[in-house]
Structure formats: C-alpha cells, structure tokens
Design a protein around this motif. Structure first.
Motif, PDB file in Angstrom:
ATOM      1  N   LYS A  19       9.420  18.349   7.795  1.00 25.83           N
ATOM      2  CA  LYS A  19       9.561  18.008   6.382  1.00 25.83           C
ATOM      3  C   LYS A  19       8.654  16.839   6.024  1.00 25.83           C
ATOM      4  O   LYS A  19       8.608  15.829   6.727  1.00 25.83           O
ATOM      5  N   ALA A  20       7.939  17.001   4.923  1.00 20.29           N
ATOM      6  CA  ALA A  20       6.967  15.990   4.512  1.00 20.29           C
ATOM      7  C   ALA A  20       7.648  14.684   4.132  1.00 20.29           C
ATOM      8  O   ALA A  20       8.771  14.662   3.623  1.00 20.29           O
ATOM      9  N   SER A  21       6.929  13.587   4.421  1.00 23.57           N
ATOM     10  CA  SER A  21       7.389  12.252   4.029  1.00 23.57           C
ATOM     11  C   SER A  21       6.184  11.330   3.977  1.00 23.57           C
ATOM     12  O   SER A  21       5.164  11.609   4.622  1.00 23.57           O
ATOM     13  N   PRO A  22       6.264  10.220   3.232  1.00 29.69           N
ATOM     14  CA  PRO A  22       5.146   9.262   3.219  1.00 29.69           C
ATOM     15  C   PRO A  22       4.810   8.727   4.604  1.00 29.69           C
ATOM     16  O   PRO A  22       3.640   8.534   4.934  1.00 29.69           O
ATOM     17  N   SER A  23       5.826   8.512   5.444  1.00 29.32           N
ATOM     18  CA  SER A  23       5.577   7.984   6.786  1.00 29.32           C
ATOM     19  C   SER A  23       4.864   9.009   7.662  1.00 29.32           C
ATOM     20  O   SER A  23       3.981   8.659   8.452  1.00 29.32           O
ATOM     21  N   LEU A  24       5.227  10.294   7.512  1.00 32.59           N
ATOM     22  CA  LEU A  24       4.568  11.331   8.291  1.00 32.59           C
ATOM     23  C   LEU A  24       3.125  11.507   7.830  1.00 32.59           C
ATOM     24  O   LEU A  24       2.220  11.705   8.660  1.00 32.59           O
ATOM     25  N   LYS A  25       2.905  11.416   6.534  1.00 36.08           N
ATOM     26  CA  LYS A  25       1.543  11.507   6.008  1.00 36.08           C
ATOM     27  C   LYS A  25       0.664  10.412   6.605  1.00 36.08           C
ATOM     28  O   LYS A  25      -0.438  10.690   7.113  1.00 36.08           O
ATOM     29  N   GLU A  26       1.142   9.199   6.588  1.00 36.07           N
ATOM     30  CA  GLU A  26       0.374   8.090   7.151  1.00 36.07           C
ATOM     31  C   GLU A  26       0.206   8.239   8.655  1.00 36.07           C
ATOM     32  O   GLU A  26      -0.854   7.938   9.212  1.00 36.07           O
ATOM     33  N   GLY A  27       1.260   8.723   9.325  1.00 41.00           N
ATOM     34  CA  GLY A  27       1.161   8.929  10.764  1.00 41.00           C
ATOM     35  C   GLY A  27       0.082   9.930  11.115  1.00 41.00           C
ATOM     36  O   GLY A  27      -0.745   9.686  12.008  1.00 41.00           O
TER      37      GLY A  27
END
Length: 380
Positions: free
Chosen positions: A247-255
């Motif tokens: 599931k997408a999240s801002p933290s996963l995007k940055e990771g």
C-alpha cells in the motif's frame, strides 16, 4: 568542460574580430570551412548528446584555426570529482548457518554484531515489507542492504556487488545454468492470500524457496546471463506481505527513491565509475513526471503536453549540458526496478554513463499502488 569553455571563448573572439579577418582573407576553401563551422554551432542548441557535439565542434574550430594560421592547444584537465578510490576487497568466508551470506552476514545475525564490525548504516529507509533497508557501504564500495526483525535479527539481505558467498559455490558471476543445476527449477509464482502471482517466464531473475528463505538471483544478460545481484528474504517476512504491491505511503515513496539512488551508485562503483550526487531539485522534476503518469495512466518520456524530459528540466530552472532520463513501471520494489533497468541497454547506458554527475529519483503510485519510477540524470 574545459573544451566547452574554450569554445565559448573562441566564439566570443571570432564574433568581434571577424570583420578584420574577413577583410584580409579571401579564400573559397576557408569560406566553406566557416560555413560548416556555423552549421555546427546552429545544430548545437538542438542536440541532446552534448559531449559528442562539443568534440565535433572542437575539431571544427581546430580546422578553421589551422587555415587561419593558429593552433588551439589542449589545456590539462582538472581532477575528476567523485572519482572512486579502490577499496580493500572483503575476504569472504563460507556461511556456517545458511546457504548464502552477503559480506559475511547471514540471515539471523544480530544487528549489534554487524554494526560493531561495519559501523552504523549509511541510510535506513522503508521497504515494501514494512521494515527498513539499512544500507552499509564505504562510498558505495562493499555495498549491501539488510533488514531486521523486531528482535534486531537479520531477516532480509541484498547486494549487487561481489560480496556473495555460499556453501555450494554460487557467487557473483556464476552462470544461470549453474544456479539452476544447483537449486532446480525456479518458482513460477508466489501466493498472496487466495491469489497466486505468476513470475514472468522471460524475466532476468529466478526465485527459489531454500530452507524457508526466498532466494532471488538476478542475472546480467549483458554479461552472458551471470549472477549480478542477490536478494534473500526470510519466508516469515514474505508471508507478512499480504499483497503483491505494498500500500502506497509517503514514507514508502521516499524509501523507494533513496533505495534506487543507492542501488545506482552501487552499480556504478561495481563498474569502476564515479558516484553521483543526489539533487533535490531534479528529484522534484522526476516526482512530478511520475505523478503525472500515475494519475493520467500513461508511460512515456514525453508527457501529455508534448514536453520532453529536457523541457521539464528547463522549466524547473535546472541548467545542464548533458541529461538523461530512465523510467520504470510495475516492479514492486526499487530492487526489481533497478535490476530491470540494468538489463535494458538504453537505461543501462544512463546508469553507467561516466559523464553524469547528478541524479534525482521521483516515485509516485497509481490507485492500485503500482509504483512509477523516474530517474533524471544530468551534468553541468
């Protein structure tokens, strides 16, 4: 770069001194050389491959000056920034508890022991398993990433450098045939809930389940399908990942963004190339393009407004003499996206282009949490 500034200085000199030269010289061959040179200058503004164009233009200048009785001398080049220095090769030992080890680290090892031997991780960023990839390296030499469970024991490992050791002789550079001869037929898919996700039959990697460890072996088709990277994920960690796409999240995007940047630099060091510098401004350019593709459901270097990557960079006031863009879509992690790009000739050239100096990576997710990756490279 030295040549470029020499050419600028020459053009400036020619602009102001040509009326005097023109009065003193009447030569049809020289007129033709000047016309060819002016054509090169005109083409320069519309050319994307700047180093080759500068070399061509430089040669034209030399020919023109020779006919005028001058000679343009080459200046010594300054030291190359970010040039990688040789690092001491890690002495690899045979694993004692697992089939594989990476940098002599095995699944189940304690974080405390790793960091006692190697120091703290250079970066810790969220991955698709809900844990963090912790990146260890020395200016991207001896690079590997480790994930830890709640007890700070290693439950995931990855490297794309010559740090692989095994009890059966499989290592960096081993052939695909030898890997399959050792482990048998690779898995055809992986089950998440009631759904079995099928692996592509023509993919450049194999997945095996070995002693409750998912072993993903990546191959380099540009190096005769030999082992180029290895990922180890403990089965209990994989089982916690209930969907194929996280599931997408801002933290996963940055990771994903930082992981792809680190993977790119690790690949460059593996190929004896200077590392790239992270650029926050061009990261925003890349992010906007990924978001545009995800929202409008297309996948292309040219956006729906007809803008190229170079148009978008100029619009964001990013000055460059050389630039390139890589795109990836559908891979569920930066590791798989990076390894896929390395097996695509044009994308690989960007990753391994010595002249590039800066990189920004932008990730966005569509409604199904499928990630879009944009890499923008440039030099100035």
């Amino acid at each position: 770069m030295i040549r470029f500034f020499m050419l600028i200085a020459f053009l400036f000199l020619m602009y102001f001194s040509w009326p005097i030269i023109d009065k003193q010289i009447e030569n049809p061959n020289l007129d033709m050389a000047i016309a060819d040179f002016q054509s090169e200058v005109s083409d320069l503004s519309n050319t994307l491959d700047m180093p080759e164009t500068i070399d061509t233009l430089y040669n034209e200048v030399q020919q023109l000056l020779a006919q005028l009785g001058f000679q343009l001398k080459e200046l010594p080049l300054p030291p190359v920034e970010n040039e990688t220095k040789p690092k001491e090769k890690v002495e690899l030992t045979t694993p004692t508890q697992q089939v594989f080890s990476i940098h002599n680290v095995e699944l189940g090892d304690a974080k405390e022991e790793i960091e006692h031997n190697l120091g703290a991780a250079k970066r810790s960023s969220l991955n698709e398993y809900g844990t963090n990839w912790n990146a260890y390296h020395e200016d991207y030499a001896n690079f590997f990433m480790a994930s830890f469970d709640d007890e700070n024991k290693v439950n995931g490992l990855y490297t794309n450098q010559d740090l692989i050791s095994s009890t059966n002789g499989i290592k960096m550079g081993s052939s695909k045939d030898s890997v399959r001869a050792t482990f048998g037929e690779p898995l055809k898919g992986i089950q998440k809930g009631f759904i079995v996700y099928q692996f592509q039959t023509d993919s450049d990697y194999d997945v095996f389940l070995v002693n409750d460890v998912y072993v993903t072996v990546f191959y380099d088709k540009h190096e005769d399908n030999t082992v180029t990277a290895l990922q180890l994920i403990r089965k209990d960690l994989e089982d916690k990942k209930t969907d194929f796409y996280t599931k997408a999240s801002p933290s996963l995007k940055e990771g994903f963004e930082y992981q792809m940047f680190d993977l790119t630099n690790a690949a460059r060091v593996q190929h004896q190339l200077p590392i790239l510098t992270w650029d926050e401004n061009v990261r925003e350019t890349a992010r906007k393009h990924s978001a545009d593709m995800a929202e409008n459901q297309y996948f292309d270097h040219t956006n729906l407004e007809g803008q190229s990557p170079f148009d978008r960079m100029k619009e964001d006031d990013i000055f460059f003499l050389l630039a390139g863009e890589n795109l990836a879509y559908g891979q569920y992690s930066s590791i798989f996206a990076h390894e896929g790009l390395m097996n695509s000739e044009g994308h690989r050239k960007n990753i391994l282009k010595k002249e590039f100096k800066y990189l920004g990576v932008g990730v966005a997710f569509n409604k199904e949490s499928h990630p879009y990756y944009t890499q923008n490279y440039y030099a100035r």
